[in-house]
Design a protein around this motif. Structure first.
Motif, mmCIF file in Angstrom:
data_model
loop_
_atom_site.group_PDB
_atom_site.id
_atom_site.type_symbol
_atom_site.label_atom_id
_atom_site.label_comp_id
_atom_site.label_asym_id
_atom_site.label_seq_id
_atom_site.Cartn_x
_atom_site.Cartn_y
_atom_site.Cartn_z
ATOM 1 N N THR A 183 0.855 -1.196 0.000
ATOM 2 C CA THR A 183 0.000 0.000 0.000
ATOM 3 C C THR A 183 0.884 1.237 0.000
ATOM 4 O O THR A 183 0.583 2.230 -0.646
ATOM 5 N N HIS A 184 1.990 1.160 0.744
ATOM 6 C CA HIS A 184 2.998 2.214 0.761
ATOM 7 C C HIS A 184 4.217 1.649 1.469
ATOM 8 O O HIS A 184 4.222 0.473 1.852
ATOM 9 N N MET A 185 5.268 2.476 1.629
ATOM 10 C CA MET A 185 6.548 1.919 2.056
ATOM 11 C C MET A 185 7.006 2.411 3.421
ATOM 12 O O MET A 185 8.190 2.381 3.738
ATOM 13 N N HIS A 186 6.091 2.839 4.270
ATOM 14 C CA HIS A 186 6.460 3.107 5.663
ATOM 15 C C HIS A 186 6.918 1.803 6.313
ATOM 16 O O HIS A 186 6.519 0.713 5.903
ATOM 17 N N PHE A 187 7.741 1.964 7.359
ATOM 18 C CA PHE A 187 8.456 0.810 7.916
ATOM 19 C C PHE A 187 7.535 -0.346 8.285
ATOM 20 O O PHE A 187 7.877 -1.519 8.095
ATOM 21 N N GLY A 213 -1.779 10.733 -0.149
ATOM 22 C CA GLY A 213 -1.995 11.730 0.903
ATOM 23 C C GLY A 213 -1.259 11.351 2.177
ATOM 24 O O GLY A 213 -0.396 12.085 2.635
ATOM 25 N N HIS A 214 -1.567 10.171 2.719
ATOM 26 C CA HIS A 214 -0.813 9.707 3.889
ATOM 27 C C HIS A 214 0.664 9.576 3.512
ATOM 28 O O HIS A 214 1.550 9.921 4.294
ATOM 29 N N SER A 215 0.909 9.053 2.334
ATOM 30 C CA SER A 215 2.245 9.103 1.740
ATOM 31 C C SER A 215 2.045 9.429 0.265
ATOM 32 O O SER A 215 0.922 9.418 -0.238
#
Ligand SMILES: [Zn+2]
Length: 250
Positions: free
Chosen positions: A89-93, A172-174
């Motif tokens: 979904t995205h690449m946050h840890f 938006g969030h990332s």
């Protein structure tokens, strides 16, 4: 077709009663096993990054390697190398720390997310949650940026798997954040990632918007008009996993 809902990252608030796990999905497809988001990987458990250590201080985390996706995949009777593809979904840890536990998997993500993750610049506070260590094993990436479909009223990017699946851009969030919609025999399953907190009525809307971006209200409206679609966010209350842990759509 089989879809397992896994909690790969329990993370509780130190105050109040916000106890959450993180929704990762394990899906059988015509191209082998697909995982949606990985949670924390084994390397982060044995040698946590500074950001993970910081998170352990501000949040109450059991930090139990049994929650690592690779260990859950094994407990379900699969081999790690059966996982051929990972959708992020995205690449946050907390979403991609486990990539290296599946070195045979191709990694599918939105192009903008990949570019911001790899540009080594921190231009926004959310980018502190990025760490290039998670791709040090140099996985093969498949990048997407062209909307080619509609899924209900959302712009969508068709993914190359059966059952039918889409990335739903919800930036938006990332920068390149996407939800993932999956067609199951029981109807559509919509993993909206960190684009909302649609079951959380304890946190004010302005704070949700500040941290998670502009889509929460739209997702809540969509759920009202489409009660047949199973909508989840990444960080769900722990009760959700108890209720859904045996969910297998086949
Ligand atoms: Zn995030």
């Amino acid at each position: 077709m089989t879809l397992h809902i896994l909690n790969c990252f329990t993370c509780n608030a130190r105050f109040g009663n916000l106890k959450t796990g993180m929704v990762c999905l394990l899906v059988e497809t015509n191209q082998g096993l697909v995982i949606v988001d990985t949670g924390l990987g084994l390397d982060d458990y044995s040698n946590p990054t500074r950001f993970t250590q910081f998170f352990r201080v501000i949040m109450d985390m059991p930090f139990d390697p049994n929650e690592a996706a690779v260990n859950q995949v094994k407990r379900l009777g699969y081999k790690p190398e059966d996982v051929r593809h990972i959708l992020l979904t995205h690449m946050h840890f907390d979403h991609c720390s486990g990539l290296a536990d599946f070195p045979h998997a191709k990694v599918h993500v939105h192009q903008r997310e990949y570019e911001v993750f790899t540009d080594k610049k921190i231009l926004h506070w959310d980018e502190y949650a990025y760490n290039l260590r998670y791709i040090a094993h140099q996985p093969e990436f498949v990048l997407y940026d062209t909307v080619d479909s509609k899924w209900y009223e959302f712009n969508a990017i068709r993914l190359p798997f059966e059952p039918e699946m889409y990335f739903i851009p919800l930036h938006g969030h990332s920068h390149g954040h996407c939800g993932v919609a999956i067609k199951t025999p029981e109807g559509w399953f919509f993993h909206a990632g960190d684009a909302g907190a649609v079951y959380n009525d304890q946190v004010p809307a302005w704070l949700i918007k500040f941290v998670l971006g502009p889509h929460d209200q739209r997702l809540r409206s969509f759920m009202k008009t489409h009660p047949d679609v199973h909508v989840v966010n990444s960080h769900m209350f722990l009760e959700y996993f108890d209720k859904e842990k045996d969910r297998i759509a086949s």
